[in-house]
Structure formats: structure tokens, C-alpha cells
Enzyme design. Structure first.
Site, PDB file in Angstrom:
ATOM      1  CE  LYS A  14      58.413 -84.409  23.128  1.00  0.00           C
ATOM      2  NZ  LYS A  14      59.104 -83.169  22.695  1.00  0.00           N
ATOM      3  NE  ARG A  89      64.265 -86.621  21.120  1.00  0.00           N
ATOM      4  CZ  ARG A  89      63.675 -86.243  22.253  1.00  0.00           C
ATOM      5  NH1 ARG A  89      62.949 -87.090  22.933  1.00  0.00           N
ATOM      6  NH2 ARG A  89      63.827 -85.016  22.681  1.00  0.00           N
ATOM      7  NE  ARG A 128      62.301 -77.975  29.736  1.00  0.00           N
ATOM      8  CZ  ARG A 128      61.990 -78.851  28.770  1.00  0.00           C
ATOM      9  NH1 ARG A 128      60.739 -79.200  28.564  1.00  0.00           N
ATOM     10  NH2 ARG A 128      62.927 -79.374  28.011  1.00  0.00           N
ATOM     11  NE  ARG A 134      65.816 -81.350  30.315  1.00  0.00           N
ATOM     12  CZ  ARG A 134      64.971 -81.738  29.370  1.00  0.00           C
ATOM     13  NH1 ARG A 134      63.704 -81.978  29.691  1.00  0.00           N
ATOM     14  NH2 ARG A 134      65.369 -81.887  28.137  1.00  0.00           N
ATOM     15  NE  ARG A 146      67.128 -80.229  24.216  1.00  0.00           N
ATOM     16  CZ  ARG A 146      66.614 -79.422  25.158  1.00  0.00           C
ATOM     17  NH1 ARG A 146      67.296 -78.374  25.586  1.00  0.00           N
ATOM     18  NH2 ARG A 146      65.426 -79.663  25.644  1.00  0.00           N
TER      19      ARG A 146
HETATM   20  P1  ADP Z   1      63.122 -82.406  25.131  1.00  0.00           P
HETATM   21  O1  ADP Z   1      61.856 -82.857  24.432  1.00  0.00           O
HETATM   22  O2  ADP Z   1      62.964 -81.125  25.867  1.00  0.00           O
HETATM   23  O3  ADP Z   1      64.340 -82.421  24.241  1.00  0.00           O
HETATM   24  P2  ADP Z   1      63.489 -84.980  26.471  1.00  0.00           P
HETATM   25  O4  ADP Z   1      63.418 -85.136  27.922  1.00  0.00           O
HETATM   26  O5  ADP Z   1      62.465 -85.655  25.637  1.00  0.00           O
HETATM   27  O6  ADP Z   1      63.456 -83.410  26.285  1.00  0.00           O
HETATM   28  O7  ADP Z   1      64.927 -85.443  25.926  1.00  0.00           O
HETATM   29  C1  ADP Z   1      66.126 -84.977  26.475  1.00  0.00           C
HETATM   30  C2  ADP Z   1      67.324 -85.641  25.779  1.00  0.00           C
HETATM   31  O8  ADP Z   1      67.284 -87.052  26.028  1.00  0.00           O
HETATM   32  C3  ADP Z   1      67.367 -85.530  24.259  1.00  0.00           C
HETATM   33  O9  ADP Z   1      67.959 -84.309  23.829  1.00  0.00           O
HETATM   34  C4  ADP Z   1      68.225 -86.751  23.903  1.00  0.00           C
HETATM   35  O10 ADP Z   1      69.586 -86.524  24.162  1.00  0.00           O
HETATM   36  C5  ADP Z   1      67.752 -87.794  24.910  1.00  0.00           C
HETATM   37  N1  ADP Z   1      66.639 -88.609  24.372  1.00  0.00           N
HETATM   38  C6  ADP Z   1      65.380 -88.653  24.883  1.00  0.00           C
HETATM   39  N2  ADP Z   1      64.602 -89.492  24.160  1.00  0.00           N
HETATM   40  C7  ADP Z   1      65.399 -89.966  23.159  1.00  0.00           C
HETATM   41  C8  ADP Z   1      65.178 -90.850  22.068  1.00  0.00           C
HETATM   42  N3  ADP Z   1      63.981 -91.417  21.849  1.00  0.00           N
HETATM   43  N4  ADP Z   1      66.220 -91.098  21.231  1.00  0.00           N
HETATM   44  C9  ADP Z   1      67.424 -90.544  21.432  1.00  0.00           C
HETATM   45  N5  ADP Z   1      67.698 -89.695  22.435  1.00  0.00           N
HETATM   46  C10 ADP Z   1      66.691 -89.406  23.296  1.00  0.00           C
END
Ligand code: ADP
Length: 191
Positions: A14, A89, A128, A134, A146
Site C-alpha cells: 500500500k 481497518r 522490510r 519497525r 498482524r
Molecule cells: P502495515 O500495513 O504494515 O500493518 P501500517 O503502517 O498500516 O502497517 O500499520 C501499523 C500499525 O498501526 C497497525 O498494526 C496498527 O497497530 C496501527 N494502525 C494503523 N492504522 C490503523 C487503523 N486504521 N486502525 C487501527 N490501528 C491502526
């Protein structure tokens, strides 16, 4: 104004595809993950609230995420459109986003959903983790969590957009530019 949800499991690409989309279509990028990481880095109260959930690979509570997005939209009122990356999400987040955009008069045009098999996701995230710094990319157990959180809590969001006739699946394996070209074709069909 063009508003798009870019959807897919962790590691689907993404972020990579968002960079190309914003450049070509002049949209404003909103990545809730990036916003949380920025808040953690700056030591804000919001960052503090999000950190333990993120470190474990769990979702941050809906009201925290929705409030943060409200704030972002409020500060970007003159945007030509948004690409939502990592949001919504959960189904309550998708409902909240509809309300948020209703106020602005421009609903979501489409959800573009990147489809990538689990084995490939795990390999990409572990890779990554070597460079991203991270914590949630470092540990196979967190990565697995996740992915299962994705299937349990996030995948139902697909049905939300399917019911609105806005769901578009994009094949997410292979060459980055080819994937971007499929995304561009889908966006061009919207306007
Ligand atoms: P990835 O797609 O690799 O999991 P992101 O950067 O999108 O990485 O998200 C990292 C973390 O941030 C998620 O595992 C969650 O803990 C939190 N997070 C991000 N966006 C949301 C969301 N819309 N709702 C709840 N938690 C979120």
C-alpha cells in the site's frame, strides 16, 4: 475531488503504490500507520496511547484512529482528494469515514484492494524488518498476529465496499510498475 481507499493486508504494498498514486493523481496521502509512527517519534499523547497496540501488532482502538483522521481532514480542507492507506481497518471505521466524507460532500469513489498470498506477505514483512526499524516488522510472531488481525477484523471491510458496489481487486504480485499500471487503469475508469 477523488477519494480512494487503498486496501490490503500488511505488506501488500500500500505504501509503495500510494507514493506513485499521489504523484500521478495529485491526491493527499493519509496513512494512519505513518501518522501513529510520527506521533510516537514526537512523544505526543496520541503516540503514547497507540504504541502498545502497535508494538503487539494489534489494532489501535477505533475512537483514537477516527479522531486522528478527523483532525487530519480538518487540516487539509483544500486537498484535491485523498488516498486512504491503512484506513478504514474495521467496519466501524468505514462507517465513520462515510460520515467524515459526507461532511465534505465527496464520498469514496472506490476501494482498490491489493491481493497478495500470505506466504509472500510474511516474506516481504520479514525483509522490510531488516531495514525499517519497525518493531512490528522484526518478530515473526508479531507479523503472524498482524496477518490474523487482518483476516479477523479488517477483511470484513471489503464486504462493506462490495455492498456499495465500490470494490475493485488488484493483483498485487509481481512487478511494482505493472501493479501500478493496473491501479492507474482502475482509477482512470472512475473519472
Ligand atoms: P502495515 O500495513 O504494515 O500493518 P501500517 O503502517 O498500516 O502497517 O500499520 C501499523 C500499525 O498501526 C497497525 O498494526 C496498527 O497497530 C496501527 N494502525 C494503523 N492504522 C490503523 C487503523 N486504521 N486502525 C487501527 N490501528 C491502526
Amino acid at each position: 475531488m477523488l477519494n480512494i481507499v487503498l486496501f490490503g493486508p500488511p505488506g501488500a504494498g500500500k505504501g509503495t503504490q500510494s507514493e506513485r498514486i499521489i504523484e500521478k493523481y495529485h491526491l493527499t496521502h493519509i496513512s494512519t500507520g505513518d501518522l501513529f509512527r510520527k506521533n510516537i517519534k514526537e512523544g505526543t499523547e496520541l503516540g503514547l496511547r497507540a504504541k502498545s497496540f502497535m508494538d503487539a501488532g494489534n489494532l489501535v482502538p477505533d475512537e483514537v484512529v477516527v479522531g486522528m483522521v478527523d483532525d487530519f481532514l480538518e487540516h487539509h480542507r483544500d486537498a484535491e482528494g485523498f488516498i486512504f492507506d491503512g484506513y478504514p481497518r474495521t467496519t466501524p471505521q468505514a462507517e465513520a469515514l462515510d460520515r467524515q466524507l459526507e461532511n465534505m460532500g465527496h464520498p469514496i469513489a472506490a476501494m482498490l484492494s491489493l491481493a497478495v498470498p500470505d506466504e509472500e506477505l510474511k516474506a516481504r514483512l520479514a525483509n522490510r524488518g531488516k531495514t525499517s526499524g519497525r518493531p512490528d516488522d522484526q518478530d515473526p510472531e508479531k507479523i503472524n498476529n498482524r496477518i490474523s488481525v487482518y483476516y479477523r477484523e479488517t477483511q470484513p471491510v471489503m464486504d462493506y465496499y462490495k455492498a456499495q458496489g465500490k470494490y475493485v481487486e488488484i493483483h498485487g504480485l509481481g512487478d511494482i510498475e505493472e501493479i501500478f499500471s493496473s491501479i492507474s487503469d482502475a482509477i482512470d475508469q472512475l473519472s
